[in-house]
Design an enzyme around this catalytic site. Structure first.
Site, short mmCIF file in Angstrom:
data_model
loop_
_atom_site.label_atom_id
_atom_site.label_comp_id
_atom_site.label_asym_id
_atom_site.label_seq_id
_atom_site.Cartn_x
_atom_site.Cartn_y
_atom_site.Cartn_z
CE1 TYR A 114 46.77 59.92 38.46
CE2 TYR A 114 45.59 61.99 38.82
CZ TYR A 114 45.93 60.71 39.25
OH TYR A 114 45.44 60.22 40.42
CE LYS A 312 36.45 53.41 45.45
NZ LYS A 312 37.25 52.19 45.61
CG ASP A 539 56.80 33.02 4.62
OD1 ASP A 539 57.30 33.31 3.52
OD2 ASP A 539 57.38 33.22 5.71
P1 ADQ Z 1 40.89 52.80 45.78
O1 ADQ Z 1 39.97 52.99 44.65
O2 ADQ Z 1 41.46 54.01 46.35
O3 ADQ Z 1 42.08 51.79 45.46
P2 ADQ Z 1 40.06 51.21 48.22
O4 ADQ Z 1 40.57 49.86 48.06
O5 ADQ Z 1 38.72 51.26 48.85
O6 ADQ Z 1 39.96 52.00 46.85
O7 ADQ Z 1 41.05 52.02 49.13
C1 ADQ Z 1 40.72 53.28 49.63
C2 ADQ Z 1 41.69 53.65 50.74
O8 ADQ Z 1 41.48 55.01 51.06
C3 ADQ Z 1 41.46 52.84 52.00
O9 ADQ Z 1 42.69 52.44 52.55
C4 ADQ Z 1 40.74 53.81 52.92
O10 ADQ Z 1 41.08 53.66 54.29
C5 ADQ Z 1 41.22 55.15 52.45
N1 ADQ Z 1 40.18 56.17 52.63
C6 ADQ Z 1 38.95 56.15 52.12
N2 ADQ Z 1 38.25 57.23 52.53
C7 ADQ Z 1 39.07 57.93 53.30
C8 ADQ Z 1 38.95 59.16 54.00
N3 ADQ Z 1 37.85 59.88 53.98
N4 ADQ Z 1 40.01 59.59 54.68
C9 ADQ Z 1 41.16 58.86 54.70
N5 ADQ Z 1 41.32 57.72 54.06
C10 ADQ Z 1 40.30 57.26 53.36
C11 ADQ Z 1 42.50 51.00 44.31
C12 ADQ Z 1 41.41 50.11 43.70
C13 ADQ Z 1 40.83 49.21 44.76
C14 ADQ Z 1 41.92 48.37 45.41
C15 ADQ Z 1 43.05 49.27 45.88
C16 ADQ Z 1 44.25 48.44 46.36
O11 ADQ Z 1 40.40 50.91 43.12
O12 ADQ Z 1 39.85 48.35 44.20
O13 ADQ Z 1 41.39 47.70 46.53
O14 ADQ Z 1 43.51 50.11 44.84
O15 ADQ Z 1 44.70 47.59 45.38
#
Ligand code: ADQ
Length: 807
Positions: A114, A312, A539
């Site tokens: 992981y 990000k 072949d």
């Molecule tokens: P992530 O890289 O995790 O997902 P993202 O799509 O932005 O990226 O999702 C993040 C999630 O975490 C959102 O639902 C958001 O609400 C939640 N989140 C963020 N900050 C938070 C906080 N401080 N507290 C609670 N919740 C928080 C991966 C891929 C993305 C893709 C998704 C879905 O990297 O590109 O969009 O999967 O396929």
């Protein structure tokens, strides 16, 4: 038992309970397991991501199963998965414990698979940040092992599902980059068990372009792993194209860009762009109900919500905000930047360093611009509830979603779902998948710090009617394309692949198989072009003729014989057949006079003029081979297995032996061959034994070309090589860069150095047809002839047959 859930927790997908079962496989189970301090028992805690919200109701509805890691290395098989508590109203509440199939990982596996391979190698590379990727074969071995573990558990889940009805076909939906090898492991196991299932995969992160992906030392393994699927989904078309391009360039698969198909062996794999959505109505409702969290009404909120990840673009964003304050001091005390960052992968060094850098940059900006009553940045480092997030999203004037690279990005979508009051502005990076569809956002390259700073200013000053119209469109699209629509689209697409059998009549008009001629046009016409001569080295068994249980039954199809005959008569084409049969036998099977035959994998070569080359094998092996022949006949020639004697070579055939007896016979035959001091190689349902020598099909191919065309052949001659087995691989490697090479293969996990793959001998025939058509149609070559003889040459061409059929 009829399970009664609120309407929003139903999937809305039609299921045929006597035929279908969905089995979802993801790195983690759809809930978190915690130990209750007082009772010591495990309890479920919700994990309400979009994926779980969308997919869990589908699994519940169809009585399916969910396979995933428990999320806790201290747990083992002795820890029973609990049922949901009575108060649980989350989407996974209806998932009974027998529907949950846990995968247990120990700490070492977790660290290596992981943290190491998934997050240290694949995550940065797939996000095109190759300089951050580490390549460790130790991590990779653990990645393979864990994928095998997930595959074993999924097979268990399938067996359980199949017991629920004789006609049930499991539909396996595998998620994300943690499990890319699983599909082909499953496909292999299914074919051994003669069992069927539909295999689908969805990648949540970007798929990088070929020139990035090829940096991965195990690039072919990942592609081969994924191609075990019937269907592979990506967020956007760009990722689909990148993936198909990699299959084409790395594995030599034929692809159909228009219909998004990859031909792999004798299967077609459907590729689909399926942008994920969010539970829009739920976010909207939360926004309606959430209390106001930021009291200062005078200050406009600029919001960032992210997992703390280097992809990000958090530091770039902060620097752009700093530049904005520098350039536009009129906004001081009038805006507030709220950055909410959820801790992520905290045991990985890169993430710890990012956290430190964030603290420093925020400290610097706040130190530089704060006044007595105001600090520009409010930084919340921690997990915030979705209800609270909804409040921030609703009250923000600007959301800055500026990743350097992101598969989709759900924050952008959650923000617009919650914008139910004064319309705000979404600033979005085009390097997020969301940038493809959310075109009404203000799109900006996050690396352009100055431009981002200016854009913040324009967004703050954007007139209300413009904000309103942009936000209305963004909301309308996300409401329709929500996460349920995404799950339904995935299931609909994978169900449609059942009619993708290339042999099925309904597909013949539309699939890759029938577009073969165009495909060769693109590849071979550039290579062959107007070259002086084309040499075809082919072949026999499995390439020109279909494989058969006995060598005598592997008959050359009539159409192939005719086309080879015509090609051999074509002055610009040279044909040679290289086989592991004896040269006389292969000549008899092909039955064409004026071509070159090579037998015994090139140890003997018969030229069209009747002269023969025989590679000198050490004669002292004669006794050894005779002795080995006797031993093989005594010990392993029973139950349909037999040995073919070809002088100093022996071929042990076992195609007519029943499967369960083969392993033992092959093992013993190999032992006998090796202890006799001979080299043992594998062929189709056979083992070959020969005295040790450097000579192989590769050496033979080079010898044939040199003999036919002189030492400088490579400057003038174009070569096409096609072969189907391990012995052909030697020729494919020897001719790498000197020829267009094809490996005929229909089985999984065949690695090859060939430029392209062909599914079967029908595809080889189609290639020969293309060659005939090209060679007869092409323009006359301008050689050193005089102009009058060029005209003569053109005349010859006009009189030549213009189509294969008239030849
Ligand atoms: P992530 O890289 O995790 O997902 P993202 O799509 O932005 O990226 O999702 C993040 C999630 O975490 C959102 O639902 C958001 O609400 C939640 N989140 C963020 N900050 C938070 C906080 N401080 N507290 C609670 N919740 C928080 C991966 C891929 C993305 C893709 C998704 C879905 O990297 O590109 O969009 O999967 O396929």
């Amino acid at each position: 038992m009829e399970l009664n859930f609120p309407q929003e927790l139903k999937s809305g997908i039609e299921w045929n309970p006597s035929r279908e079962r969905l089995i979802v496989v993801s790195n983690r189970l759809p809930f978190v397991l915690k130990r209750d301090e007082s009772t010591g028992k495990l309890i479920r805690k919700s994990s309400a991501g979009g994926l779980v919200t969308a997919v869990a109701p589908v699994v519940v509805d169809c009585g399916g199963r969910w396979v995933g890691w428990t999320g806790d290395c201290s747990l083992s098989v002795d820890d029973e998965i609990p049922e949901a508590s009575e108060e649980d109203t989350t989407p996974t509440a209806g998932l009974l414990k027998h529907q949950v199939v846990p995968v247990y990982l120990n700490q070492q596996q977790f660290n290596s698979y992981y943290n190491g391979c998934c997050n240290g190698t694949l995550w940065p590379l797939f996000h095109s940040m190759s300089d951050r990727a580490v390549y460790s074969s130790e991590y990779w071995q653990d990645y393979i092992q864990v994928n095998q573990l997930f595959a074993d558990k999924t097979l268990e889940a399938m067996e359980l599902s199949k017991k629920e009805g004789p006609d049930i076909v499991p539909l396996i939906w595998i998620h994300d980059y943690h499990l890319t090898l699983m599909p082909s492991i499953l496909r292999q196991a299914l074919s051994e068990k003669n069992s069927n299932a539909l295999l689908g995969f969805f990648l949540h992160i970007p798929f990088p372009p070929w020139d990035i992906f090829r940096l991965l030392p195990w690039d072919d393994e990942i592609l081969l792993g994924l191609l075990g699927c019937d269907m592979i989904g990506f967020h956007i078309e760009d990722y689909c194209i990148n993936f198909m391009d990699c299959c084409h360039r790395r594995l030599g698969c034929r692809i159909d860009r228009k219909n998004l198909l990859v031909e792999y062996g004798n299967r077609l794999v459907k590729i689909a762009a399926l942008p994920i959505g969010i539970p829009f109505d739920r976010f909207q409702r939360m926004a309606e109900e959430a209390p106001r969290l930021v009291k200062e009404k005078r200050q406009k909120i600029i919001l960032g919500v992210d997992r703390l990840d280097y992809t990000k673009g958090l530091v770039h964003r902060l620097k752009a905000f700093e530049r904005f304050l520098e350039k536009h001091p009129e906004h001081i005390e009038k805006v507030i930047f709220i950055q909410i960052a959820v801790p992520s992968r905290t045991d990985v060094k890169e993430y710890q360093e990012l956290k430190e850098e964030m603290d420093q940059v925020i400290g610097r900006i706040n130190g530089r611009f704060s006044t007595a009553n105001w600090s520009p940045i409010r930084y919340i480092y921690g997990c915030v509830s979705q209800a609270e997030l909804a409040a921030y999203y609703r009250d923000a004037f600007i959301a800055m979603v500026t990743p350097l690279r992101d598969g989709m990005n759900l924050v952008a979508k959650e923000f617009v779902a919650c914008q139910i009051e004064e319309p705000g502005v979404l600033i979005l990076s085009p390097f997020a998948g969301a940038g493809e569809t959310m075109q009404e956002a203000l799109l900006i390259n996050p690396y352009k710090i100055d431009d981002v700073a200016e854009l913040i200013c324009s967004a703050l000053e954007m007139p209300r009617d413009e904000r309103e119209v942009r936000m209305k469109n963004l909301r309308r699209r996300e409401k329709v394309n929500n996460v349920d629509a995404w799950a339904q689209a995935f299931l609909k697409t994978i169900r449609s692949t059942t009619s993708m059998d290339p042999e099925s009549d309904s597909k013949k008009g539309s699939c890759l198989m029938s577009s073969a001629m165009d495909d060769y046009d693109e590849y071979l016409s550039k290579y062959v072009g107007n070259a002086e001569k084309l040499a075809l080295l082919l072949d026999y068994d499995g390439t020109l003729a279909p494989l058969a249980p006995h060598p005598d039954l592997a008959i050359l199809p009539n159409e192939t014989r005719k086309i080879l005959q015509r090609l051999s008569n074509c002055p610009d084409v040279y044909v040679s057949i290289i086989s592991n049969r004896s040269v006389d036998n292969v000549k008899k099977m092909v039955g064409i006079e004026n071509i070159t035959y090579a037998g015994k994998n090139g140890l003997e070569i018969l030229h069209p003029d009747g002269t023969k080359f025989v590679y000198p094998l050490p004669v002292e092996y004669e006794d050894k081979v005779r002795c080995l022949l006797r031993k093989l006949q005594e010990e392993v020639c029973h139950d349909g297995a037999w040995v073919e004697h070809k002088g100093l070579l022996l071929t042990y055939h076992y195609s007519e032996t029943v499967m369960h007896l083969r392993t033992g016979l092959i093992k013993r035959a190999r032992e006998l061959i090796e202890s006799a001091g001979l080299v043992c190689t594998t062929a189709y349902c056979a083992l070959e034994a020969k005295p040790p020598s450097q000579w192989n099909k590769g050496q033979a191919a080079l010898y044939i070309l040199r003999t036919a065309f002189g030492v400088d052949w490579e400057e003038r001659i174009r070569i096409v090589y096609a072969g189907d087995d391990f012995t052909d691989e030697a020729a494919i490697k020897a001719l790498k860069g000197l020829a267009a090479t094809f490996r005929v293969t229909s089985t999984l996990a065949v690695k090859t150095a060939a430029d392209r793959r062909l599914a079967n001998n029908d595809s080889v025939l189609r290639m020969l047809k293309w060659i005939e058509s090209h060679m007869t149609k092409r323009k006359p070559r301008l050689t050193s002839r005089s102009s009058s003889s060029v005209l003569e040459a053109m005349d010859e061409v006009h009189q030549a047959p213009s189509s294969p059929s008239s030849a």
